[in-house]
Design an enzyme around this catalytic site. Sequence first.
Site, PDB file in Angstrom:
ATOM      1  N   HIS A 127      37.508 -41.054   8.900  1.00  0.00           N
ATOM      2  CA  HIS A 127      37.685 -41.726   7.639  1.00  0.00           C
ATOM      3  C   HIS A 127      39.403 -41.590   7.297  1.00  0.00           C
ATOM      4  CE1 HIS A 127      33.309 -41.228   6.521  1.00  0.00           C
ATOM      5  NE2 HIS A 127      33.414 -42.052   7.237  1.00  0.00           N
ATOM      6  N   CYS A 155      57.629 -51.576  -1.567  1.00  0.00           N
ATOM      7  CA  CYS A 155      58.557 -52.095  -0.418  1.00  0.00           C
ATOM      8  C   CYS A 155      59.694 -52.619  -1.316  1.00  0.00           C
ATOM      9  CB  CYS A 155      57.836 -52.785   0.639  1.00  0.00           C
ATOM     10  SG  CYS A 155      58.797 -53.901   1.521  1.00  0.00           S
ATOM     11  N   GLY A 195      27.971 -29.484   7.466  1.00  0.00           N
ATOM     12  CA  GLY A 195      28.469 -29.902   6.235  1.00  0.00           C
ATOM     13  C   GLY A 195      28.441 -31.316   5.912  1.00  0.00           C
ATOM     14  N   PRO A 222      23.660 -25.645   3.730  1.00  0.00           N
ATOM     15  CA  PRO A 222      22.679 -24.781   3.003  1.00  0.00           C
ATOM     16  C   PRO A 222      21.606 -25.544   2.244  1.00  0.00           C
ATOM     17  CG  PRO A 222      25.031 -24.956   1.866  1.00  0.00           C
ATOM     18  CD  PRO A 222      24.793 -25.549   3.588  1.00  0.00           C
TER      19      PRO A 222
HETATM   20  P1  OAD Z   1      28.772 -35.176   0.799  1.00  0.00           P
HETATM   21  O1  OAD Z   1      29.099 -34.795  -0.288  1.00  0.00           O
HETATM   22  O2  OAD Z   1      27.808 -36.270   1.001  1.00  0.00           O
HETATM   23  O3  OAD Z   1      27.742 -34.080   1.745  1.00  0.00           O
HETATM   24  C1  OAD Z   1      28.273 -32.744   1.366  1.00  0.00           C
HETATM   25  C2  OAD Z   1      27.177 -31.784   2.352  1.00  0.00           C
HETATM   26  O4  OAD Z   1      27.789 -30.557   2.624  1.00  0.00           O
HETATM   27  C3  OAD Z   1      25.858 -31.817   1.584  1.00  0.00           C
HETATM   28  O5  OAD Z   1      24.745 -31.858   2.208  1.00  0.00           O
HETATM   29  C4  OAD Z   1      25.973 -30.430   1.131  1.00  0.00           C
HETATM   30  O6  OAD Z   1      24.688 -29.576   1.242  1.00  0.00           O
HETATM   31  C5  OAD Z   1      26.794 -29.700   2.038  1.00  0.00           C
HETATM   32  N1  OAD Z   1      27.342 -28.438   2.013  1.00  0.00           N
HETATM   33  C6  OAD Z   1      27.982 -27.845   0.802  1.00  0.00           C
HETATM   34  N2  OAD Z   1      28.386 -26.704   1.023  1.00  0.00           N
HETATM   35  C7  OAD Z   1      28.332 -26.370   2.363  1.00  0.00           C
HETATM   36  C8  OAD Z   1      28.940 -25.065   3.013  1.00  0.00           C
HETATM   37  N3  OAD Z   1      29.518 -24.228   2.435  1.00  0.00           N
HETATM   38  N4  OAD Z   1      28.506 -25.302   4.213  1.00  0.00           N
HETATM   39  C9  OAD Z   1      27.904 -26.332   4.863  1.00  0.00           C
HETATM   40  N5  OAD Z   1      27.735 -27.332   4.230  1.00  0.00           N
HETATM   41  C10 OAD Z   1      27.710 -27.626   2.810  1.00  0.00           C
HETATM   42  O7  OAD Z   1      30.045 -35.318   1.867  1.00  0.00           O
HETATM   43  P2  OAD Z   1      29.984 -35.953   3.254  1.00  0.00           P
HETATM   44  O8  OAD Z   1      28.768 -35.930   4.035  1.00  0.00           O
HETATM   45  O9  OAD Z   1      31.208 -35.517   4.084  1.00  0.00           O
HETATM   46  O10 OAD Z   1      33.813 -40.904   2.669  1.00  0.00           O
HETATM   47  O11 OAD Z   1      30.120 -37.368   2.731  1.00  0.00           O
HETATM   48  C11 OAD Z   1      30.403 -38.558   3.762  1.00  0.00           C
HETATM   49  C12 OAD Z   1      31.447 -39.513   3.054  1.00  0.00           C
HETATM   50  O12 OAD Z   1      30.973 -40.081   1.877  1.00  0.00           O
HETATM   51  C13 OAD Z   1      32.958 -39.004   2.939  1.00  0.00           C
HETATM   52  O13 OAD Z   1      33.576 -38.640   3.998  1.00  0.00           O
HETATM   53  C14 OAD Z   1      33.374 -39.957   1.985  1.00  0.00           C
HETATM   54  C15 OAD Z   1      32.345 -39.971   1.030  1.00  0.00           C
HETATM   55  O14 OAD Z   1      32.314 -41.281   0.283  1.00  0.00           O
HETATM   56  C16 OAD Z   1      35.143 -41.641   2.443  1.00  0.00           C
HETATM   57  O15 OAD Z   1      35.650 -41.379   1.502  1.00  0.00           O
HETATM   58  C17 OAD Z   1      35.130 -42.969   3.219  1.00  0.00           C
END
Ligand code: OAD
Length: 252
Positions: A127, A155, A195, A222
């Site tokens: 991303h 620019c 995560g 978690p």
């Molecule tokens: P999300 O916010 O959708 O999900 C985060 C995940 O991390 C959740 O499932 C939580 O349960 C988990 N989580 C929280 N604390 C944690 C910990 N300490 N250890 C492990 N897991 C934990 O984030 P992403 O899946 O990364 O895209 O989201 C995907 C994309 O959506 C991002 O890259 C972004 C967003 O829109 C863009 O910006 C293009």
Amino acid sequence: MSETKELLDPQQVQTARAWVAAARDIFVLTGAGISAESGVPTFRDALTGLWARYDPEELASAAAYRRHPGMVWKWYQHRREMVAAAQPNPGHAALAELAGRKTLTLVTQNVDGLHQRAGSQDVVELHGSLFADKWLDGCGRCDIATAVPGEPPRCGTCGAMLRPGVVWFGEDLPRVARFRAEQAAQHCDLCLVVGTSGLVYPAAALPGIAKDEGARVIVINPQPSALDETADLVLRAPAGACLPLLVRQDGA
Ligand code: OAD
């Protein structure tokens, strides 16, 4: 940390450690959750997630940027500063350590640079990055001429705006990063999903590709995620506490 160890089933940890030790080629997909213990907000956590507090349509699309360039630029400046002040956590460090011993492809949806700061040298950024600005519709010879505080730099030749080098809604993933991620998913024998909510495609399709090609899949999260069904093993724990347990070689 000790609380997490108690929550984790020792048998599951043992199994995951054995799979990591035996793996020949590891594919890792990380999401915002791996940086949560560094104090960086995730996107979809109900109370603290960025998308719970801000409307992505107003901040994370080219259309929004054209409508409100100053506001969006400032929001990304704020995120850059927050991430720059954060430190990598033991989860990031464990993956960097593992890459020193194993064939491992680290693919992240994160734009925060924390994997690199923890020592991971080759990170596939699906991303983009908060730290790689690019031009929006530039003339090809763009050069920063003016920088008004609170506004995107422009620019001097064509007036194009600099924009954050992240993938916005409606945009394609960087082609090389996507190709490398798909190749790695196809060729691995172990896939670690760390995560991520597993709701954003094409990233969320990668563990399924690995699984279809015969790899084992471990989810570390978690909370329940959309990728739990794909997993052979789900470790219900924070990444910063759990990953070091899987990677450490001393048997602790
Ligand atoms: P999300 O916010 O959708 O999900 C985060 C995940 O991390 C959740 O499932 C939580 O349960 C988990 N989580 C929280 N604390 C944690 C910990 N300490 N250890 C492990 N897991 C934990 O984030 P992403 O899946 O990364 O895209 O989201 C995907 C994309 O959506 C991002 O890259 C972004 C967003 O829109 C863009 O910006 C293009």
